[in-house]
Design a protein around this motif. Structure first.
Motif, PDB file in Angstrom:
ATOM      1  N   ARG A  66       6.047   2.935   6.942  1.00 45.05           N
ATOM      2  CA  ARG A  66       4.904   2.422   6.202  1.00 45.05           C
ATOM      3  C   ARG A  66       3.805   3.479   6.218  1.00 45.05           C
ATOM      4  O   ARG A  66       3.519   4.090   7.248  1.00 45.05           O
ATOM      5  N   GLU A 122      -1.391 -11.521  -2.011  1.00 45.55           N
ATOM      6  CA  GLU A 122      -1.267 -10.399  -2.935  1.00 45.55           C
ATOM      7  C   GLU A 122      -0.617 -10.828  -4.240  1.00 45.55           C
ATOM      8  O   GLU A 122       0.155 -11.783  -4.290  1.00 45.55           O
ATOM      9  N   VAL A 142      -2.097   3.964   1.926  1.00 41.32           N
ATOM     10  CA  VAL A 142      -2.314   4.430   0.562  1.00 41.32           C
ATOM     11  C   VAL A 142      -3.807   4.596   0.280  1.00 41.32           C
ATOM     12  O   VAL A 142      -4.252   5.631  -0.214  1.00 41.32           O
ATOM     13  N   TYR A 190       4.142  -2.908  -1.391  1.00 38.32           N
ATOM     14  CA  TYR A 190       2.745  -2.640  -1.085  1.00 38.32           C
ATOM     15  C   TYR A 190       2.154  -3.814  -0.319  1.00 38.32           C
ATOM     16  O   TYR A 190       2.306  -4.977  -0.726  1.00 38.32           O
ATOM     17  N   TYR A 191       1.494  -3.480   0.784  1.00 39.83           N
ATOM     18  CA  TYR A 191       0.925  -4.498   1.662  1.00 39.83           C
ATOM     19  C   TYR A 191      -0.585  -4.318   1.758  1.00 39.83           C
ATOM     20  O   TYR A 191      -1.075  -3.230   2.060  1.00 39.83           O
ATOM     21  N   CYS A 192      -1.283  -5.393   1.545  1.00 40.01           N
ATOM     22  CA  CYS A 192      -2.709  -5.427   1.774  1.00 40.01           C
ATOM     23  C   CYS A 192      -2.950  -5.724   3.255  1.00 40.01           C
ATOM     24  O   CYS A 192      -2.174  -6.463   3.867  1.00 40.01           O
ATOM     25  N   TRP A 199      -4.644  -0.786   1.639  1.00 38.93           N
ATOM     26  CA  TRP A 199      -3.258  -0.963   1.209  1.00 38.93           C
ATOM     27  C   TRP A 199      -2.346   0.052   1.897  1.00 38.93           C
ATOM     28  O   TRP A 199      -2.671   1.240   1.950  1.00 38.93           O
ATOM     29  N   TYR A 200      -1.248  -0.462   2.405  1.00 40.44           N
ATOM     30  CA  TYR A 200      -0.153   0.362   2.865  1.00 40.44           C
ATOM     31  C   TYR A 200       1.012   0.160   1.898  1.00 40.44           C
ATOM     32  O   TYR A 200       1.042  -0.798   1.135  1.00 40.44           O
ATOM     33  N   ARG A 201       1.966   1.051   1.994  1.00 35.29           N
ATOM     34  CA  ARG A 201       3.212   0.839   1.256  1.00 35.29           C
ATOM     35  C   ARG A 201       4.386   1.301   2.110  1.00 35.29           C
ATOM     36  O   ARG A 201       4.241   2.140   2.988  1.00 35.29           O
ATOM     37  N   ASP A 222       6.492   6.338  -6.188  1.00 35.03           N
ATOM     38  CA  ASP A 222       5.533   5.284  -5.821  1.00 35.03           C
ATOM     39  C   ASP A 222       6.238   3.947  -5.598  1.00 35.03           C
ATOM     40  O   ASP A 222       5.606   2.967  -5.177  1.00 35.03           O
TER      41      ASP A 222
END
Length: 118
Positions: free
Chosen positions: A45, A6, A48, A93-95, A36-38, A89
């Motif tokens: 978590r 990322e 998104v 952020y995780y892919c 994507w998570y955040r 926001d």
């Protein structure tokens, strides 16, 4: 599994924009779903945005109208374009990647920090 790298996080003012990138080690055509998570401090978590190879795209209610998930197959990269950013926001952020329709999420990116603050 898929390796995911990322980039694109950072500090942005409220109302600003950022684009996150997630580059995969495999062709996007070989992956069933990505997204994507955040995770914000002290919170769970949350998803998104996501898309699947069947063409289904989903957004969290908080992301609708402001965030757009897209892909560049030639670059094996998935993007999250974020606009009209708000302090809420702020998160890591995780892919992620889900290799097949019958598997769970099997790959995660390292995470990229997004901070929305004046």
């Amino acid at each position: 599994q898929v390796q995911l790298v990322e980039s694109g996080g950072g500090l942005v003012q409220p109302g600003g924009s950022l684009r996150l990138s997630c580059t995969t080690s495999r062709s996007l055509f070989s992956i069933f779903a990505m997204g994507w998570y955040r995770q914000a401090p002290g919170k769970q978590r949350e998803l998104v945005a996501s898309f699947s190879s069947s063409g289904v795209t989903n957004y969290a209610d908080s992301a609708k109208g402001r965030f757009t998930i897209s892909r560049d197959d030639a670059k094996n990269t998935v993007y999250l374009q974020m606009s009209s950013l708000k302090p809420e926001d702020t998160a890591v952020y995780y892919c992620y990647a889900q290799s097949t329709a019958f598997s769970r999420i099997d790959s995660w990116g390292q995470g990229t920090q997004v901070i929305v603050s004046s």
